[in-house]
Design a protein around this motif. Structure first.
Motif, short mmCIF file in Angstrom:
data_model
loop_
_atom_site.label_atom_id
_atom_site.label_comp_id
_atom_site.label_asym_id
_atom_site.label_seq_id
_atom_site.Cartn_x
_atom_site.Cartn_y
_atom_site.Cartn_z
N ALA A 1 0.80 -1.22 0.00
CA ALA A 1 0.00 0.00 0.00
C ALA A 1 0.84 1.27 0.00
CB ALA A 1 -0.93 0.01 1.21
N VAL A 2 2.16 1.13 0.00
CA VAL A 2 3.00 2.32 0.07
C VAL A 2 3.02 3.03 -1.26
CG1 VAL A 2 5.35 3.15 0.36
CG2 VAL A 2 4.44 1.44 1.92
N GLY A 3 2.87 4.33 -1.27
CA GLY A 3 2.92 5.09 -2.50
C GLY A 3 4.20 5.88 -2.60
N LEU A 4 4.65 6.13 -3.81
CA LEU A 4 5.80 7.01 -4.03
C LEU A 4 5.26 8.41 -4.25
CD1 LEU A 4 8.73 7.65 -4.61
CD2 LEU A 4 8.35 6.99 -6.97
N ASP A 5 5.43 9.27 -3.26
CA ASP A 5 4.90 10.62 -3.37
C ASP A 5 5.91 11.50 -4.07
OD1 ASP A 5 3.71 13.01 -3.16
OD2 ASP A 5 3.31 12.91 -1.02
N LEU A 6 5.74 11.65 -5.38
CA LEU A 6 6.67 12.44 -6.15
C LEU A 6 6.49 13.93 -5.90
CD1 LEU A 6 6.78 10.53 -9.53
CD2 LEU A 6 8.31 10.39 -7.58
N ARG A 7 5.49 14.29 -5.13
CA ARG A 7 5.37 15.70 -4.75
C ARG A 7 6.44 16.05 -3.73
NH1 ARG A 7 -0.33 15.71 -2.36
NH2 ARG A 7 0.60 13.83 -1.53
N ASN A 8 6.90 15.06 -2.97
CA ASN A 8 7.89 15.32 -1.93
C ASN A 8 9.31 15.02 -2.40
OD1 ASN A 8 5.80 15.88 -0.16
ND2 ASN A 8 5.57 13.73 0.41
N THR A 9 9.44 14.31 -3.51
CA THR A 9 10.78 13.96 -3.97
C THR A 9 10.98 14.46 -5.39
OG1 THR A 9 9.91 11.81 -4.69
CG2 THR A 9 10.93 11.92 -2.51
N SER A 10 10.30 13.85 -6.33
CA SER A 10 10.39 14.28 -7.72
C SER A 10 9.15 13.84 -8.44
CB SER A 10 11.62 13.67 -8.38
OG SER A 10 11.59 12.28 -8.27
N HIS A 11 8.89 14.44 -9.58
CA HIS A 11 7.66 14.19 -10.29
C HIS A 11 7.92 13.72 -11.71
CE1 HIS A 11 4.56 15.77 -7.57
NE2 HIS A 11 5.63 16.28 -7.03
N VAL A 12 7.01 12.93 -12.20
CA VAL A 12 7.10 12.44 -13.55
C VAL A 12 6.07 13.17 -14.38
CG1 VAL A 12 6.95 10.39 -15.00
CG2 VAL A 12 7.65 10.19 -12.63
N ASP A 13 6.48 13.88 -15.42
CA ASP A 13 5.51 14.59 -16.22
C ASP A 13 5.74 14.36 -17.70
OD1 ASP A 13 7.10 16.30 -14.28
OD2 ASP A 13 7.55 17.23 -16.19
N ALA B 1 -0.17 16.84 -14.49
CA ALA B 1 -1.49 17.11 -15.05
C ALA B 1 -1.38 17.79 -16.41
CB ALA B 1 -2.29 17.98 -14.09
N GLU B 2 -0.48 18.75 -16.53
CA GLU B 2 -0.35 19.48 -17.78
C GLU B 2 0.20 18.61 -18.91
OE1 GLU B 2 2.08 22.82 -16.91
OE2 GLU B 2 0.51 23.90 -15.82
N ASP B 3 1.02 17.62 -18.55
CA ASP B 3 1.68 16.83 -19.56
C ASP B 3 0.93 15.56 -19.95
OD1 ASP B 3 3.69 18.70 -19.63
OD2 ASP B 3 4.97 17.63 -18.24
N GLY B 4 -0.24 15.34 -19.37
CA GLY B 4 -1.08 14.26 -19.86
C GLY B 4 -1.20 13.03 -18.98
N LEU B 5 -0.49 12.97 -17.87
CA LEU B 5 -0.64 11.85 -16.96
C LEU B 5 -2.01 11.94 -16.30
CD1 LEU B 5 1.36 9.57 -16.36
CD2 LEU B 5 1.96 10.74 -14.24
N GLN B 6 -2.69 10.80 -16.13
CA GLN B 6 -4.04 10.81 -15.59
C GLN B 6 -4.15 9.86 -14.40
OE1 GLN B 6 -7.00 9.99 -18.58
NE2 GLN B 6 -6.22 11.56 -19.98
N LEU B 7 -5.11 10.16 -13.52
CA LEU B 7 -5.39 9.28 -12.40
C LEU B 7 -5.74 7.89 -12.92
CD1 LEU B 7 -7.56 11.51 -10.03
CD2 LEU B 7 -5.23 10.70 -9.62
N GLY B 8 -5.20 6.87 -12.30
CA GLY B 8 -5.50 5.51 -12.71
C GLY B 8 -4.53 4.94 -13.73
#
Length: 230
Positions: free
Chosen positions: A105-117, A159-166
């Motif tokens: 259940a652990v998530g990688l929070d890219l808001r706190n480390t880095s983001h994929v866009d 969000a701007e680059d096209g990644l979507q929830l799910g």
């Protein structure tokens, strides 16, 4: 074990779909060019007379052909999705155990480390854009997703680059499942800051390719999204 015949069939279907999409794009561009009749515009003028600025028989033929191609495209895509599911279930060995302290259940929070866009430009509403089979290898298609995007911040690069929830992540740069996923994903995003990075994901049963560029923005991290390890 699934033989190479199913992979070969899948590659042929991908090539056929690419050809169908190319023909669709040609027709769409022709019908929607400035002054054109559009995909469903009227073929008569305001007084009810046939338009004299277009070749009505040709327009009708192209619209009819476009409808046929759309049906073909749906059938090919449905068959491709069936093949992909079979290859998914037949190919992969049991997963390695999750990294210590991470858990399923652990998530990688890219808001706190880095983001994929994804920095690919937004496609036209009508024009179809897809990578060729040589860019979307069957071995990648049948890989099992190892993470899912379960949160995206508004206005973030993700969000701007096209990644979507799910979206289910199959490949993130050089990361394709395995051990220590959290650390590897974080390191990959940080190392790629300001540079294009390839992301392959499953979206509603179909494989998609995105180009993502981890970068700074007004929010936290480099992408503003959260990955949950599957």
């Amino acid at each position: 074990m699934v033989g190479t015949d199913l992979k070969a069939e899948t590659m042929k279907l991908m090539e056929k779909r690419t050809a169908v999409e190319a023909e669709m794009n040609v027709i769409i561009e022709r019908l929607t060019q400035p002054g054109g009749p559009g995909l469903s515009g009227n073929l008569v003028d305001s007084e009810g007379f046939p338009r004299t600025d277009i070749d009505i028989p040709v327009v009708r033929a192209e619209r009819r052909r476009l409808s046929e191609l759309r049906n073909d495209h749906k059938e090919i895509t449905d068959k491709l999705n069936e093949n992909i599911q079979v290859l998914h279930s037949a190919r992969l060995a049991p997963r390695s155990a999750p990294a210590k302290g991470s858990g399923d259940a652990v998530g990688l929070d890219l808001r706190n480390t880095s983001h994929v866009d994804a920095t690919g430009s937004e496609s036209s509403r009508n024009i179809i854009q897809r990578d060729t089979p040589s860019d979307m290898d069957v071995d990648v298609i049948v890989s099992r997703p190892f993470a899912v995007v379960d949160e995206i911040a508004d206005g973030s690069p993700a969000a701007e680059d096209g990644l979507q929830l799910g979206d289910q992540i199959v490949k993130f740069g050089n990361v394709e499942s395995g051990d220590d996923l959290l650390q590897r994903l974080s390191s990959e995003a940080q190392a790629s800051q300001g540079h294009a990075l390839t992301l392959v994901a499953m979206r509603q049963g179909a494989l998609i390719n995105l180009t993502v560029t981890p970068r700074t923005w007004h929010g936290r991290g480099l992408l503003g999204c959260h990955f949950r390890i599957l």
